[in-house]
Design a protein around this motif. Sequence first.
Motif: not given
Length: 846
Positions: A435-449
């Motif tokens: 998950l950290t890898l995907l987020i770092s690549y921008g393949f997963l986006l997180q918002d406040s929800i």
Amino acid sequence: MKFFLSHSSSDKHIVEKIYAQLGAAICHYDVATFDNTSFLPDQIYEALNESTHFILFASKKALASNWVKGELKRAFGLWMKSQIRQAMVFLIDDGERSEVPDWLQDYVIIEHPSTQHIACRILSVFDEWEKLNGNEPPFYRYSEALELEKKVTTTPNSSATTIMICGTDGYGRKQLINELYKRRFSGVARRKLYISLDEHDSDVNFYRHLIGTLSLLSPIELSEKTKEFIEFSKDDRDETISSTIIAATDAGQLLFLDVGVSGLDDNGKISGWLEGVIAALPNSSYPRLILISARKPVFIPSQLTNKMHLQKLDPLPHEESKLLFSWWLQTLKVQDSAELAENFIEYVEGRPKSIEIAARTLATVEPSQFLRQKINIAKDLQTQASILLKDFTDNHVANIALALVAYSGHISEVDLTEALQTIPAETEESITKALTLLISYGFLLQDSISIRLPGYLNRVARDILNSPAYAEIVKPAIEHLINANSNINLNEKTSVSTIEDFCIAKLRSGQHSIVGIESLILPSQCFRLAKKYYDDQDYEKSFQLCETAYRNRLALTDDSALEVLRFKGLSAARINKQIELTEVLSSFSAHQNSVKARRLHAFIKGFNLRLSGRFDEALKELTIAHNSKGEGDIHILRELSFLHFSSGDIDTAEKFIRTAHSSVDNNVYIIQMLIRVLLARGKSHAIFDESYIWSLIKKLETSQRRSRSWVSSLVKAEFYFTTDDVAAAEAVIDGIPESSAIKILKSKIQIKEGRFNLAREQLAKLKTTIISSQEGQRQTSLPEVCDCLIKASTSISLTEGLQEFDRNIRFLPERTASYWKNFFIEELAYSQVNTSPAQRRLLGLS
């Protein structure tokens, strides 16, 4: 860097949600960190010794807890030794500042006691740490920052309430805002609240997301608040959202609102509901609302000129792009970074996100293979992401995570993690790492929800769900999500993201409304799921969901209501529900004075006529759609191109499809149509354009869904057929599943090889099948099949050809029929064939 989360077990319903946003990589949380088979105090002391930051969740029960008192005592000793460098105290529930130990008084943070606010504040500290350690990309948009800084440097009582940043995804829009607030409003948290709106979201969706940042709600409470909000007048809706934004951004926060395509209407104007919200926001010491949009509005209404600052981001200049590329290459420890930056910058300059992904791509290959990567580096994020995902082939958990997010649309990190834990042999460490890898690549986006996919990855990620490699593996995780989200307690408080997942689970199960809380499931949720079903060719479910969405259209914008009608009509046409389609077409009359309504009415009518094989009538309707401000609608352009192509008007077909391709160059249907048009010009043109055609085929391969991988194979076979390499065409066809398109191409090969009787026999069978087809493409292929039938029969004899023409003329476009009439008239003039009176009348000779 490590955070220690000190709390009472009574507060786990709050702390576990904060931990879910922080992750195991940067914090110690008892449930995740400690082994319940070992001596707990020793584990607590060990975790404290490893921690650099102490976080106290100071509720009344926590301050009275002996466990927490023990942690405080140990933390104080480490703080005195500077081993714990910083502390943060959040007052939650009924916690009193006077009860907080003296040494922590200066660390008490007056923060809104919601999980999103607290997580943002903690992550702001983490971001500062990352910056100090050189892990944050440098900032190069100096001119835009200066321009924006001048705009906001005004007296507080006349300052704008909103900033709108317009630019392509990946241009660094949030980085620009962070730089501005660091310079001018340093008291604002470095990590901001973030809400992303999906396509077709309205003020109702925004309001639900917004109140979810303030508190936990039960499904019944959320339904009641939604119902109440929908019944408000427009002014009251605007004031309610405005006051909620102020409440959410008190104590040094602001709100990033990524409006996507929901922020502007079909004419490029700011959506009416969003305009009202901006106008209703009161002045503050800093702009509380930051709008992120890919498109720039065509103009700013006069009532917003003093309320909103607009800043457009252009591509990052060449020199700055090169510097940023060099920084990423050096940070990722890629060999010969200076030389690589020089050689590759032309492929990625302008977009910081493309630069980052390119650097990460190069970091995954051997130095000897660098030059070969040039064809895989592109400014187009969708193509780049598709290529880079190939490097995730062996990372099963990362692929499954993408598939689950694509399946859910939005998902909380807790639900995603729990679903991934159902996959055999996957550990918490491997899940966190993926998950950290995907987020770092921008393949997963997180918002406040919640977590979501960037738009350019949706299609690729959905394909993973249906791929042979993952279809079975992912089933337990999906079943977990369905079970976890379909039976929540309607009276129990939880996060809005969990309730949204619950709504989607109900929709997937076929339940479009929940008795007693009918306002819980929103029409936009129905519509987004309907579009997914349409893409997966489940047109019946798509139709039913669109019907539900349109029935509850008070919670939709006018534009979105029309889009619901579009897909309801398209679905009805696909499954040949002609009575229902007539009802859809009549529904457009309710949207009076709407050019878009006229355009979509003509488009759907033309689309249905095309599926019926009535191409001339379809062309008239689609021309009306095009002339009703449909010049930029790629679906209308493609339909027009296909109809002109089918009647032999290649010049006009090419004009329409090139216009569509210039707007969207990675749409597989557009690319396929462009290739077919180019091939229709014949062998010499195909050979002349060979390199360009193969580049389009390459693009098609990287853009198409895995379930439609046969499309690129089909156009390859068509290219070989056009250039007279029949053996190569047949070799490709052998590996493609049977379809009408394949059968037609096989018949064309048989005609080219002189096997006319066999071709005619196969085409006659195909014609019968197509005429009886009631779903999908229905009679779309009928004109082409009939044209080939006439060609095969004419090759046998002129008499046979005339008879076939007589049987099939009613299925041909007027232009094609005219071609064959002229052909037979000319041939008969030089032959001894006798014609019947009926045939002469058919040809207009008597």
